[in-house]
Design a protein around this motif. Sequence first.
Motif, PDB file in Angstrom:
ATOM      1  N   ALA A 165      -6.635  -6.161   7.204  1.00  0.00           N
ATOM      2  CA  ALA A 165      -7.778  -5.293   6.909  1.00  0.00           C
ATOM      3  C   ALA A 165      -7.489  -4.384   5.718  1.00  0.00           C
ATOM      4  CB  ALA A 165      -8.131  -4.449   8.131  1.00  0.00           C
ATOM      5  N   GLY A 166      -6.319  -4.521   5.130  1.00  0.00           N
ATOM      6  CA  GLY A 166      -5.963  -3.664   4.000  1.00  0.00           C
ATOM      7  C   GLY A 166      -5.864  -4.470   2.728  1.00  0.00           C
ATOM      8  N   CYS A 167      -4.634  -4.549   2.173  1.00  0.00           N
ATOM      9  CA  CYS A 167      -4.471  -5.213   0.880  1.00  0.00           C
ATOM     10  C   CYS A 167      -4.420  -6.734   1.020  1.00  0.00           C
ATOM     11  CB  CYS A 167      -3.217  -4.700   0.191  1.00  0.00           C
ATOM     12  SG  CYS A 167      -1.702  -4.972   1.145  1.00  0.00           S
ATOM     13  N   ARG A 168      -4.350  -7.246   2.251  1.00  0.00           N
ATOM     14  CA  ARG A 168      -4.362  -8.678   2.533  1.00  0.00           C
ATOM     15  C   ARG A 168      -3.114  -9.389   2.007  1.00  0.00           C
ATOM     16  NH1 ARG A 168      -8.812  -7.879   0.137  1.00  0.00           N
ATOM     17  NH2 ARG A 168      -8.739  -9.636  -1.284  1.00  0.00           N
ATOM     18  N   ARG A 169      -2.037  -8.640   1.794  1.00  0.00           N
ATOM     19  CA  ARG A 169      -0.763  -9.263   1.393  1.00  0.00           C
ATOM     20  C   ARG A 169       0.053  -9.566   2.644  1.00  0.00           C
ATOM     21  NH1 ARG A 169      -2.378 -10.695  -3.225  1.00  0.00           N
ATOM     22  NH2 ARG A 169      -4.154 -10.132  -2.015  1.00  0.00           N
ATOM     23  N   CYS A 207       0.836  -1.202   0.000  1.00  0.00           N
ATOM     24  CA  CYS A 207       0.000   0.000   0.000  1.00  0.00           C
ATOM     25  C   CYS A 207       0.879   1.263   0.000  1.00  0.00           C
ATOM     26  CB  CYS A 207      -0.915   0.022   1.220  1.00  0.00           C
ATOM     27  SG  CYS A 207      -2.150  -1.274   1.209  1.00  0.00           S
ATOM     28  N   GLU A 222       2.187   2.924   2.433  1.00  0.00           N
ATOM     29  CA  GLU A 222       1.721   3.898   3.424  1.00  0.00           C
ATOM     30  C   GLU A 222       1.939   3.359   4.825  1.00  0.00           C
ATOM     31  OE1 GLU A 222      -1.903   6.745   2.024  1.00  0.00           O
ATOM     32  OE2 GLU A 222      -2.424   4.867   2.973  1.00  0.00           O
ATOM     33  N   ARG A 264       0.404   2.467   8.256  1.00  0.00           N
ATOM     34  CA  ARG A 264      -0.942   2.140   8.729  1.00  0.00           C
ATOM     35  C   ARG A 264      -0.878   1.714  10.193  1.00  0.00           C
ATOM     36  NH1 ARG A 264      -4.693   0.939   4.608  1.00  0.00           N
ATOM     37  NH2 ARG A 264      -4.120   2.167   2.789  1.00  0.00           N
ATOM     38  N   GLU A 265      -2.057   1.740  10.829  1.00  0.00           N
ATOM     39  CA  GLU A 265      -2.161   1.369  12.234  1.00  0.00           C
ATOM     40  C   GLU A 265      -2.003  -0.144  12.408  1.00  0.00           C
ATOM     41  OE1 GLU A 265      -2.677   3.277  14.944  1.00  0.00           O
ATOM     42  OE2 GLU A 265      -2.774   5.143  13.836  1.00  0.00           O
ATOM     43  N   GLU A 277      -3.716  -2.036  14.097  1.00  0.00           N
ATOM     44  CA  GLU A 277      -5.030  -2.686  14.097  1.00  0.00           C
ATOM     45  C   GLU A 277      -5.355  -3.348  12.759  1.00  0.00           C
ATOM     46  OE1 GLU A 277      -8.091  -0.223  15.921  1.00  0.00           O
ATOM     47  OE2 GLU A 277      -9.577  -1.135  14.611  1.00  0.00           O
ATOM     48  N   GLU A 278      -4.790  -2.831  11.660  1.00  0.00           N
ATOM     49  CA  GLU A 278      -5.079  -3.395  10.346  1.00  0.00           C
ATOM     50  C   GLU A 278      -4.271  -4.663  10.055  1.00  0.00           C
ATOM     51  OE1 GLU A 278      -4.674  -0.580   7.188  1.00  0.00           O
ATOM     52  OE2 GLU A 278      -5.801   0.972   8.226  1.00  0.00           O
TER      53      GLU A 278
END
Lengths: 193, 96
Positions: free
Chosen positions: B62-66, B9, B11, B13-14, B16-17
Amino acid sequence: MTSMQTPLHNITLPASVSDAGVVMREDKFRGHLNLRGNPQDAAFTDAVAQVLGVALPLAPNTSAEQGSTRIYWLCPNEWLLLVAEGTQGQVEADLRAALAHQHIAVTDLSSGQTLVNLSGAKLDELMMKSAVYDCHASNFPVGKVVQTTFAKAGATIYKCEDGSFDLVIRRSFSDYFFLWLKDASKEYGLSVI
Amino acid sequence: MLHIYCPYCEEMREEEEFSYAGEAHIARPLDPESLTDAQWGDYVFFRTNPRGLHHEMWNHAAGCRRYFNVTRDTQTYVIHETYKMGEQPSVTGEKP
């Protein structure tokens, strides 16, 4: 023919308020398609652009829009296509025909998730308490797509041109999503249109 | 809460993701049939537990799932780098 129900069919609407700070509008029955393929393969990207009339967004967290079709970048080889109601079957068939013999996947997710638009004067405050991601305009320009959490539910958040947010939420989380939204926007007033 | 840079991504990220996914760079034996039980048990069950630099996998659930790799200090929680699957760490703690 059986009638269609959206995932938010059974919600209990909040008491109507005159000057709601948060406005929710469900974009009902949009076609949701998940597309996977190799973005380095020009045969793949060209064929998809031919079918959809717009090139796939290849940069992280970006989107593309053409008429009623919107494409979200989900990961380096995965995209979400939002198409007009009822056209997802045709788009899927067109993609399969154009991408025949390529290593790809097209999956119809239309009944598994729904698109919800959130707007209103108190939208920023609502997003601040709901999402762990920084949704402030300085970090979230128009057209950006972020997969993150909304309260405890997964959501794909998109910033629309008018400053509102489009959220893709899962069907199984829709009740939870709306109960959270109702509670979080209680102090601002919530209007559902 | 950790702030983790997702290399896909691109970026921060927290935490939590994300979800933790164990030690990185464990190659599956190419010829499992020829291994002794001890060697197979070592591959399946035993992990390093260092105090200091650790190369580990995380999933941006919770994001790109990679899945991707993280070099983290287990003592200070400092994340030195994150890098994509298939890449090698640049921070190894070994003196050049």
